[in-house]
Write a protein that holds these residues in place. Sequence first.
Motif, PDB file in Angstrom:
ATOM      1  N   ASP B  68       0.835  -1.206   0.000  1.00 48.80           N
ATOM      2  CA  ASP B  68       0.000   0.000   0.000  1.00 48.80           C
ATOM      3  C   ASP B  68       0.871   1.259   0.000  1.00 48.80           C
ATOM      4  O   ASP B  68       0.524   2.256  -0.648  1.00 48.80           O
ATOM      5  CB  ASP B  68      -0.924   0.013   1.225  1.00 48.80           C
ATOM      6  N   SER B 128      -1.748  -5.956   0.297  1.00 40.54           N
ATOM      7  CA  SER B 128      -1.885  -5.949   1.758  1.00 40.54           C
ATOM      8  C   SER B 128      -3.121  -6.735   2.187  1.00 40.54           C
ATOM      9  O   SER B 128      -4.061  -6.929   1.413  1.00 40.54           O
ATOM     10  CB  SER B 128      -1.977  -4.514   2.274  1.00 40.54           C
ATOM     11  N   PHE B 129      -3.107  -7.148   3.446  1.00 37.19           N
ATOM     12  CA  PHE B 129      -4.246  -7.883   4.017  1.00 37.19           C
ATOM     13  C   PHE B 129      -5.534  -7.067   3.870  1.00 37.19           C
ATOM     14  O   PHE B 129      -6.574  -7.603   3.456  1.00 37.19           O
ATOM     15  CB  PHE B 129      -3.944  -8.175   5.494  1.00 37.19           C
ATOM     16  N   ALA B 130      -5.473  -5.780   4.172  1.00 32.88           N
ATOM     17  CA  ALA B 130      -6.672  -4.941   4.089  1.00 32.88           C
ATOM     18  C   ALA B 130      -7.132  -4.784   2.643  1.00 32.88           C
ATOM     19  O   ALA B 130      -8.334  -4.831   2.345  1.00 32.88           O
ATOM     20  CB  ALA B 130      -6.403  -3.568   4.714  1.00 32.88           C
ATOM     21  N   THR B 131      -6.178  -4.593   1.727  1.00 31.56           N
ATOM     22  CA  THR B 131      -6.523  -4.455   0.310  1.00 31.56           C
ATOM     23  C   THR B 131      -7.179  -5.729  -0.220  1.00 31.56           C
ATOM     24  O   THR B 131      -8.203  -5.672  -0.916  1.00 31.56           O
ATOM     25  CB  THR B 131      -5.248  -4.115  -0.495  1.00 31.56           C
ATOM     26  N   GLU B 150       2.366  -9.710   3.438  1.00 33.22           N
ATOM     27  CA  GLU B 150       2.546  -8.699   4.486  1.00 33.22           C
ATOM     28  C   GLU B 150       2.592  -9.330   5.881  1.00 33.22           C
ATOM     29  O   GLU B 150       3.222  -8.787   6.789  1.00 33.22           O
ATOM     30  CB  GLU B 150       1.361  -7.716   4.401  1.00 33.22           C
TER      31      GLU B 150
END
Lengths: 237, 237
Positions: B68, B128-131, B150
């Motif tokens: 990110d 990323s985990f959130a993405t 990540e």
Amino acid sequence: MLRDSLRALVFDVFGTCVDWRGSVIRAGQSVRPEGVDWSSLADEWRREGYIRGIARIRAGEMPYVGSDVLFRRKLDELIPKYGVNGLSETEVDDLAHAWSRLDPWPDTVAGLQRLKSRYIISPLSNGSFATLTAMAKRGGMPWDCIISTELRQTFKPEREAYLLAANLLELRPDRVMLVAAHDSDLKGAQAAGLHTALVPRPAEWGPNAPPLPPADPSFDYVATDFGDLATQLGIPA
Amino acid sequence: MLRDSLRALVFDVFGTCVDWRGSVIRAGQSVRPEGVDWSSLADEWRREGYIRGIARIRAGEMPYVGSDVLFRRKLDELIPKYGVNGLSETEVDDLAHAWSRLDPWPDTVAGLQRLKSRYIISPLSNGSFATLTAMAKRGGMPWDCIISTELRQTFKPEREAYLLAANLLELRPDRVMLVAAHDSDLKGAQAAGLHTALVPRPAEWGPNAPPLPPADPSFDYVATDFGDLATQLGIPA
């Protein structure tokens, strides 16, 4: 309103989402239908193997191991203690993994589906990543992702366990709410800046367990089950 | 047969599951419909921001940052370079997150549903985990869990990135298969002991990209899309 600023709901799993006690008893009875007190074994497995094992690690009395190791070590003690004789190595291994085959409470899957329509939903559990993934797949729990405290080699209610969820999801802690059946877990989440929803599970420790204490008034929501929580959050049935 | 011994399929995401190029172009055009060469910007963002950024970190030329951060840094360079004038801070931030709103290829969601009926399915991505979580939720990709490199501050094709997936799922590497559109990724997976499925995505770099090389014969499966892969794995449509 709080419900509009929340982005993710993270859930305690053992006891909150799933009936670990009934499921472990059933797993035991399927390998030895007679002659073993599976109810007492299940209670001791959870209390002395998991809860006390985590407490000892947190207190620095033993080095970190994941919860799957805690479950396995305790089972190896409980098998002779409870007179579970003649299991093959495969049967013991399978029984040790009973914790990855726990049945959801009756309201869990439908409630999660509703909550998922508005929020990111994830477990936030001391269960291992593999255990949580397998359990969700078998039980139909529709998580958006899996968050295990194993990812940081920590355990709830350590502060970093709750911040892990917010950090991985790239959210401020106050955009995240923990849903749990246990006060100590919710208090830990509060201390880390998360919001809290109590869903008491009076059947968790079986029919003869003492009644639960009244709900702590500091929690943001108190709901009778996941469907009630969804309704309180304004999500239509 | 191999398909019977596999337990989990892990997927490259950017290019393999989703059309990053078309999606980023559309995100750009939605904020500035005219006057910006969004196709070239998208290609440079991916090639120089993400791919080259990861290569530099792997080579030790810069310290670890997540993808990110790589995307955001490059966007801040590309905005003036491509003459994208007058964006508000909110618009820039929203554009930087275009990578969490990438559209699946037309076969992706239906193919994953079939593959999920037999295997654990997860992304294994440098995103990323959130993405990855947000992208899956928006696009309807029905992952059983989310695995981002990540989680170990590494990047594919490092060996530890592939072993991360096997370790988190508590599976031997040869019970896991990487599904990817890119040879370098699949070669990395092979080196770590995973099985491999190539799904070429000839449209990834747009209509004017050079043709893809012939498939390397060392991959376990070569499929035209995720539905074809499911069929080759014996899963009924």
